[in-house]
Design an enzyme around this catalytic site. Sequence first.
Site, PDB file in Angstrom:
ATOM      1  N   GLY A  71      41.407  37.315  40.890  1.00 50.72           N
ATOM      2  CA  GLY A  71      41.575  36.119  41.386  1.00 50.72           C
ATOM      3  C   GLY A  71      41.621  35.668  39.883  1.00 50.72           C
ATOM      4  CG  ASN A 151      31.478  33.317  37.903  1.00 51.75           C
ATOM      5  OD1 ASN A 151      31.456  32.111  37.539  1.00 51.75           O
ATOM      6  ND2 ASN A 151      31.361  34.213  36.548  1.00 51.75           N
ATOM      7  CD  GLN A 179      31.085  34.210  41.886  1.00 50.79           C
ATOM      8  OE1 GLN A 179      30.651  35.314  42.965  1.00 50.79           O
ATOM      9  NE2 GLN A 179      31.170  35.819  41.272  1.00 50.79           N
ATOM     10  CB  SER A 199      39.102  37.043  43.909  1.00 50.75           C
ATOM     11  OG  SER A 199      39.414  38.627  43.462  1.00 50.75           O
ATOM     12  CB  ALA A 200      40.353  41.570  47.970  1.00 55.41           C
ATOM     13  CG  HIS A 201      36.342  42.535  42.760  1.00 55.85           C
ATOM     14  ND1 HIS A 201      36.023  42.106  41.705  1.00 55.85           N
ATOM     15  CD2 HIS A 201      37.199  41.479  42.288  1.00 55.85           C
ATOM     16  CE1 HIS A 201      35.685  41.829  41.391  1.00 55.85           C
ATOM     17  NE2 HIS A 201      37.133  40.886  41.114  1.00 55.85           N
ATOM     18  CB  THR A 237      56.909  46.837  45.220  1.00 56.06           C
ATOM     19  OG1 THR A 237      58.233  46.499  44.971  1.00 56.06           O
ATOM     20  CG2 THR A 237      57.047  47.593  46.221  1.00 56.06           C
ATOM     21  CB  CYS A 325      25.897  42.320  24.564  1.00 57.47           C
ATOM     22  SG  CYS A 325      25.199  42.971  23.132  1.00 57.47           S
TER      23      CYS A 325
END
Length: 400
Positions: A71, A151, A179, A199-201, A237, A325
């Site tokens: 992403g 997000n 998201q 973004s795939a994750h 690649t 933090c």
Amino acid sequence: VSRIYADHAATTPVRDEVTAAMLPYFGTFGFNPSSQHAEGRAARAALDEARATVAGLLGARPREIVFTGGGSEADTLAIVGGARAARGRGRHVVTAATEHHAVLHATDVLRDEGFEVTVLGVDSQGLVDPAAFEAALRPDTVLASIMLANNELGTLTPIADLARVARERGVVFHCDAVQAPGRVPLDVDALGVDLLSLSAHKFYGPKGVGVLYVRSGTPLVALVVGGGQEAGLRAGTENVAGIVGLARALELAVAEMPAEVARLEGMRDRFEAGVDRAIADVCVNGRRAPRLPNVSSLAFRGVEAATFLVRLDLDGVAVSAGSACAAGSVEPSHVIAALGAPRWVELGTIRFSFGKLTSEHDVERLVSMLPEAVSGVRVDTAELGTEQCGPLADRVEGRS
Ligand SMILES: Cc1ncc(COP(=O)(O)O)c(C=O)c1O
């Protein structure tokens, strides 16, 4: 007792169907799609199929799909690559204060290159005012970038309205929709966007692989150069296994969306209602805006999010703070800060985000353990002033 994972906005686990689809491409099918031999052609075929699948699910054409390394890379390519390609027409871009750092830091790169950047503020619910957006567009504006689903807050911006205005003015419109998959319908024509990042994750696919949708004719130059892969827009690649996994994950996310959205909404609403009954002085950020079904951004008065996060982790709950933090000092998140909420909201916001790893039972457990966890970390709220939860951060309203 098993842990509760309520951080699906940070990332999601790769689902079994996706792993199964990817496995051959790590092994005996893992050849170079640019190779001329039969092995290479088989890898190319898998890549082509994944591209067609993703395009179909987004209402796009296969040649409009560029696979990226995630992403952040899609956002950076869209913004830096899009603005550079259009610099002959002007040097002004527009974005918003609540964007992901991938977007905001990409505009920093442009600033260093002589672009002017307008960063729009948001209202108390985290939304960009369409009139302010329109007013920010100038004759020399080349690109605008506004996210679909925030997000941290889960709030949804009416992208189609903003994109229409931008395109009427000849301004390229980019949308970070990272998201959204599986939670909000995504159709590039309905949204009216020129560029769109995924973004795939975030939807049960692998990390390190994403998509930039590029509407035909949109000016764009590559940031990663080399062998000319991805129509010259992203050299290297191809991550064949990751791309196959992304396509499979998106397919499943779209197919399961209606049922999953209903399940998540039910869970989120029961969670918020339960918290509201059990704990005093807690607010839901962005409660009045349309929201993702799975995100609940809660501000606990008198609680320091970083401390609370550690306590929850020890209690077996994985969540995120609405603040980062750094070196011992708590920096309030730029997103929560942009809401103009009281200081305690900035300091005490925790994001709960539900998904396939959370069950109804987990939500019940959360609601029953939270009161004690909160009182364990709450400091004297009298010191924090007397602001009530106002329109900036609404009280939970019971769903009728
Ligand atoms: C809204 C948004 N944009 C961009 C990103 C970055 O995606 P990635 O982690 O794939 O680089 C994320 C997730 O971290 C996100 O939530």
